[in-house]
Scaffold this motif. Sequence first.
Motif, short mmCIF file in Angstrom:
data_model
loop_
_atom_site.label_atom_id
_atom_site.label_comp_id
_atom_site.label_asym_id
_atom_site.label_seq_id
_atom_site.Cartn_x
_atom_site.Cartn_y
_atom_site.Cartn_z
N ASP A 188 0.86 -1.18 0.00
CA ASP A 188 0.00 0.00 0.00
C ASP A 188 0.90 1.23 0.00
O ASP A 188 1.58 1.52 0.98
N TYR A 191 1.38 6.70 0.74
CA TYR A 191 2.31 7.79 1.12
C TYR A 191 3.62 7.73 0.35
O TYR A 191 4.57 8.44 0.68
N SER A 216 -2.64 6.19 -4.30
CA SER A 216 -3.80 7.03 -4.01
C SER A 216 -3.62 8.45 -4.53
O SER A 216 -2.50 8.97 -4.55
N SER A 218 -5.39 10.65 -2.92
CA SER A 218 -6.00 11.34 -1.78
C SER A 218 -5.00 12.08 -0.90
O SER A 218 -5.38 12.94 -0.12
N LYS A 219 -3.73 11.73 -0.98
CA LYS A 219 -2.77 12.28 -0.02
C LYS A 219 -1.98 13.40 -0.67
O LYS A 219 -2.43 14.52 -0.70
C1 LIG Z 1 -5.30 7.24 3.18
C2 LIG Z 1 -4.85 5.84 2.98
C3 LIG Z 1 -5.26 5.09 1.90
C4 LIG Z 1 -6.00 5.71 0.76
O1 LIG Z 1 -7.20 5.80 0.69
P1 LIG Z 1 -8.03 6.31 -0.57
O2 LIG Z 1 -9.10 5.30 -0.63
O3 LIG Z 1 -7.13 6.26 -1.78
O4 LIG Z 1 -8.46 7.67 -0.22
C5 LIG Z 1 -4.82 3.80 1.73
N1 LIG Z 1 -3.99 3.27 2.63
C6 LIG Z 1 -3.53 3.96 3.68
C7 LIG Z 1 -2.57 3.33 4.59
C8 LIG Z 1 -3.97 5.26 3.90
O5 LIG Z 1 -3.55 5.94 4.96
#
Ligand SMILES: *Cc1c(COP(=O)(O)O)cnc(C)c1O
Length: 361
Positions: A188, A191, A216, A218-219
Amino acid sequence: MNEAIRPQPGIMDIALYVGGKAAIAGVTNIVKLSSNENPFGPSDRAKEAFQRSVHQLHRYPSTDHAALRTAIAEVHGMDPARVICGAGSDEIITFLCQAYAGPKDEVVFTEHGFLMYRISALAAGATPVEVAERDRTTDVDAILKACNRRTKLVFIANPNNPTGTMISAAEVARLADGLPPQAILVLDGAYAEFVEGFDGGLAVIEARSNVVMTRSFSKIYGLGGLRIGWAYGPQQIIEVLNRVRGPFNLSNTQLEVAEAAVRDQDYIARCRTDNARMRHWLALALAELGIPSDTSMTNFILARFSSQEEAEECDVFLQKQGLLVRRVASYKLPHCLRITIGDESSCRRVAHAIAQFKGAK
Ligand SMILES: *Cc1c(COP(=O)(O)O)cnc(C)c1O
């Protein structure tokens, strides 16, 4: 209550996910440092793509995501045929569990690992298996010891949330090579972009048939609200995941914004540099107050307090000032608070408030 209507086994064992706090009653001027979001938001090019996408709202989106997969593959030097896109990497974690783990199968993850691994394993009817970490860091030997004939998936976040630590490429390779033959290693990389020069473990994937990575938007990309993620792995696995993926799982808007965002790597480089600078500053400021943290490779710091009580008191103190950080008792770290690296003024505000808290005690 209708006793005859019951969900699949495992579903009622799922604890509802509680996200980072976003508001406090009666407090204005809030600084949200609880969900590892990019304080600067997405790049201007991504925002422009969002505006343009309004003209396509009546059109069904592409089902094969070809344009976005091509952009991701060009930027990272990968084969576009082996990229899959989802509604956040969360959706891809769900696909993996749905496709590969069922009743009597085991899904392995670490003690302080991301909560979605357990949730998705249970939702698929599989058995979650939690493995101890060593000093808040993934312990490859402990994971290998926990694997057996029933192990189907092994999830590690590298770097990990909420610990911020990571293991070397050699350790990841040793883990991949030591797994039983039917198990998939999932790296995963939510980050990964925060680590200078790190590709998420691409070489480990390219040389093997049992490793996948998830990524992702999202970060660091600042697009958590839009829900876009992707994965890369062996053709055989990606083809399986594409069978469980809904054909229209991403909208035109998600696809077009993500494509513009991934092509703007100058913006990502600037965010990475700024994050590293403020992370270093905040870790030092906390250390001077007697609050240690492991060296973080991410956009947050896991601050360790002397007790659960002190961590909770500090959280309450910060909340009164409009500073929202994350309690991590659900990650088995009740004496810690996870603090997202905000912009410079937010970092200064949170350090100042914690100094006041320490002084007041
Ligand atoms: C934030 C995060 C995600 C990502 O989540 P999204 O679904 O892409 O928003 C995945 N794994 C970890 C460890 C995270 O902290």
